[in-house]
Motif scaffolding. Structure first.
Motif, short mmCIF file in Angstrom:
data_model
loop_
_atom_site.label_atom_id
_atom_site.label_comp_id
_atom_site.label_asym_id
_atom_site.label_seq_id
_atom_site.Cartn_x
_atom_site.Cartn_y
_atom_site.Cartn_z
N GLY A 254 0.81 -1.20 0.00
CA GLY A 254 0.00 0.00 0.00
C GLY A 254 0.84 1.26 0.00
N PHE A 255 0.21 2.39 -0.27
CA PHE A 255 0.94 3.66 -0.29
C PHE A 255 1.51 3.98 1.09
CE2 PHE A 255 1.04 8.19 0.66
CZ PHE A 255 1.89 8.66 -0.33
N TYR A 256 0.73 3.75 2.15
CA TYR A 256 1.18 4.17 3.48
C TYR A 256 2.28 3.26 4.02
CZ TYR A 256 -2.31 7.77 3.66
OH TYR A 256 -3.03 8.91 3.40
N SER A 257 2.09 1.96 3.92
CA SER A 257 3.13 1.00 4.30
C SER A 257 3.62 1.17 5.73
CB SER A 257 4.32 1.08 3.33
OG SER A 257 3.89 0.87 2.01
N ASN A 258 2.70 1.52 6.63
CA ASN A 258 3.04 1.57 8.05
C ASN A 258 3.24 0.16 8.58
OD1 ASN A 258 2.77 4.41 8.29
ND2 ASN A 258 0.55 4.20 8.44
N VAL B 296 -1.82 -6.67 9.91
CA VAL B 296 -2.13 -6.75 8.48
C VAL B 296 -1.04 -7.56 7.80
CG1 VAL B 296 -2.48 -5.47 6.34
CG2 VAL B 296 -3.40 -4.58 8.48
N ASP B 297 -1.36 -8.78 7.43
CA ASP B 297 -0.37 -9.66 6.82
C ASP B 297 -0.13 -9.28 5.36
OD1 ASP B 297 -0.07 -11.14 9.11
OD2 ASP B 297 -1.53 -12.66 8.51
N HIS B 298 1.09 -9.49 4.93
CA HIS B 298 1.39 -9.52 3.51
C HIS B 298 0.64 -10.72 2.94
CE1 HIS B 298 3.73 -10.25 -0.14
NE2 HIS B 298 4.18 -9.01 -0.05
N PRO B 299 0.13 -10.64 1.70
CA PRO B 299 -0.63 -11.77 1.16
C PRO B 299 0.12 -13.10 1.16
CG PRO B 299 -0.98 -9.85 -0.20
CD PRO B 299 0.10 -9.49 0.79
N ARG B 300 1.48 -13.05 1.22
CA ARG B 300 2.24 -14.29 1.14
C ARG B 300 2.96 -14.66 2.42
NH1 ARG B 300 6.23 -13.25 -2.73
NH2 ARG B 300 5.58 -11.11 -3.10
N TRP B 301 2.84 -13.83 3.47
CA TRP B 301 3.45 -14.19 4.75
C TRP B 301 2.89 -13.31 5.85
CZ3 TRP B 301 7.00 -12.54 0.79
CH2 TRP B 301 7.33 -11.18 0.84
N SER B 302 3.11 -13.76 7.06
CA SER B 302 2.67 -13.00 8.23
C SER B 302 3.61 -11.84 8.51
CB SER B 302 2.63 -13.92 9.46
OG SER B 302 2.44 -13.17 10.64
N GLN B 303 3.06 -10.74 9.03
CA GLN B 303 3.88 -9.62 9.46
C GLN B 303 3.92 -9.53 10.99
OE1 GLN B 303 5.80 -8.23 7.55
NE2 GLN B 303 4.92 -7.58 5.60
N ALA B 304 3.45 -10.57 11.66
CA ALA B 304 3.33 -10.52 13.12
C ALA B 304 4.66 -10.62 13.84
CB ALA B 304 2.39 -11.63 13.60
N LEU C 9 -6.74 1.38 8.99
CA LEU C 9 -5.38 1.00 8.61
C LEU C 9 -5.31 -0.40 7.97
CD1 LEU C 9 -3.29 2.52 11.53
CD2 LEU C 9 -3.88 3.49 9.31
N ARG C 10 -6.44 -1.06 7.83
CA ARG C 10 -6.48 -2.27 7.01
C ARG C 10 -6.78 -1.91 5.55
NH1 ARG C 10 -6.58 -7.23 9.35
NH2 ARG C 10 -6.58 -7.27 11.62
N LYS C 11 -7.56 -0.88 5.35
CA LYS C 11 -7.84 -0.40 4.01
C LYS C 11 -6.68 0.44 3.49
CE LYS C 11 -11.03 2.50 1.39
NZ LYS C 11 -12.27 3.33 1.45
N TRP C 12 -6.22 1.38 4.33
CA TRP C 12 -5.11 2.26 3.96
C TRP C 12 -3.82 1.70 4.57
CZ3 TRP C 12 -6.55 5.29 0.23
CH2 TRP C 12 -7.87 5.73 0.18
#
Length: 321
Positions: free
Chosen positions: A262-266, A271-279, A317-320
């Motif tokens: 996404g543009f914001y990329s906070n 919010v996981d990346h579609p191919r891996w977890s960001q947790a 922040l799930r949409k943006w």
């Protein structure tokens, strides 16, 4: 001995390099180099992440007590696709970059625009040291001592007008200096952008150095952005253009794969990346090797929520993302 390309902070304000190096003791595991590719693999099976280090951060967020990543890791494990898509490619190939002399074009919705030599762009601001965490979207992170100038101080010199809602940045794109742009990994040149209030936040840094030295080529010489609460790809390297605009600018990874970047990329562990977890993340610091780097829980806004969460009040922040 080469002289710095821009003003340096007083020696008393720079942590001595031996102190940096003493913070990590190499374990000497003798791991074969092909295994290093595993370090950025966020989907690999792993032990459960530990809690994030109980860091003592300064109230302004400019410093942290967390263990620093070594100079060796910081300068040999990089994403800089203009020099290749492998983590070792930038250190191997970036010797062809010519970081001096360097000019930056300032354009758009501002009272002062033009082409500026790097020294003139940064003058008369004092270089500061900031110790920031930087989190890569692939699942690894570092803690590094940057030197640079707050972006807000530079922006004010150019008097952006009321239509300047965003600041866009562009990276150098010269095939003779950057062999990676001969291949269509992205739509070159590399582009990034921030909302104006993000750009003016005190944490946002125009970095000119690392560990008290000029930025190495592979780390974005001679001028890069450091936005510590966002994923690392927002911290654009080797900047040649700063543009003030009313419209949200096109950014390279969002243009290439909008469902993933996404543009914001906070930094948002929910919010996981579609191919891996960001947790969770692999912290490349403190254990002396990258393959089995400490894996810790990821913090919202990379731990800088107190300084930046108010910028996104009321936003989904799930949409943006």
């Amino acid at each position: 001995m080469s002289r710095p390309r821009y003003p340096q902070p007083p020696a008393s304000e720079i942590t001595p390099e031996p102190v940096y190096r003493a913070r990590r003791q190499l374990m000497g595991l003798g791991l074969a180099s092909p295994l290093l590719a595993l370090a950025g693999c966020a989907g690999a099976e792993d032990a459960a992440p530990s809690a994030a280090p109980a860091a003592t951060d300064s109230a302004d967020g400019f410093r942290t007590s967390e263990t620093l990543t070594t100079w060796q890791d910081a300068t040999t494990y990089n994403n800089f696709y203009e020099f290749g898509t492998g983590k070792a490619d930038p250190a191997r190939n970036a010797h062809t970059l010519r970081p001096a002399p360097w000019t930056v074009v300032v354009s758009g919705e501002a009272g002062t625009t033009g082409t500026f030599a790097l020294e003139d762009l940064l003058r008369p601001h004092a270089v500061q040291e900031r110790i920031y965490r930087l989190r890569c979207v692939e699942g690894w992170s570092m803690v590094l001592p940057w030197q640079g100038i707050p972006l807000a101080e530079v922006i004010r010199r150019f008097n952006p007008n009321s239509r300047a809602r965003y600041v866009a940045f562009t990276t150098l794109a010269e095939p003779d200096q950057m062999p990676g742009i001969r291949y269509p990994a992205l739509d070159w040149p590399y582009r990034e952008g921030l909302r104006m209030d993000e750009a003016m936040n005190p944490l946002t840094l125009l970095a000119t150095g690392l560990y008290g030295k000029d930025l190495p080529n592979q780390n974005g010489a001679p001028l890069r952005l450091v936005v510590p609460w966002k994923y690392g790809f927002k911290s654009i390297k080797s900047i040649v253009r700063i543009h003030f605009t009313e419209q949200m600018p096109v950014t390279s990874w969002n243009q290439s794969q909008p469902n993933e970047y996404g543009f914001y990329s906070n930094v948002n562990p929910d919010v996981d990346h579609p191919r891996w977890s960001q947790a969770s993340e692999r912290r490349i610091a403190g254990d002396g090797n990258r393959v089995f780097a400490n894996r810790i829980a990821t913090l919202p806004f990379n731990g800088y929520g107190e300084q930046v969460a108010s910028l996104y009040q009321g936003m989904d922040l799930r949409k943006w993302f």
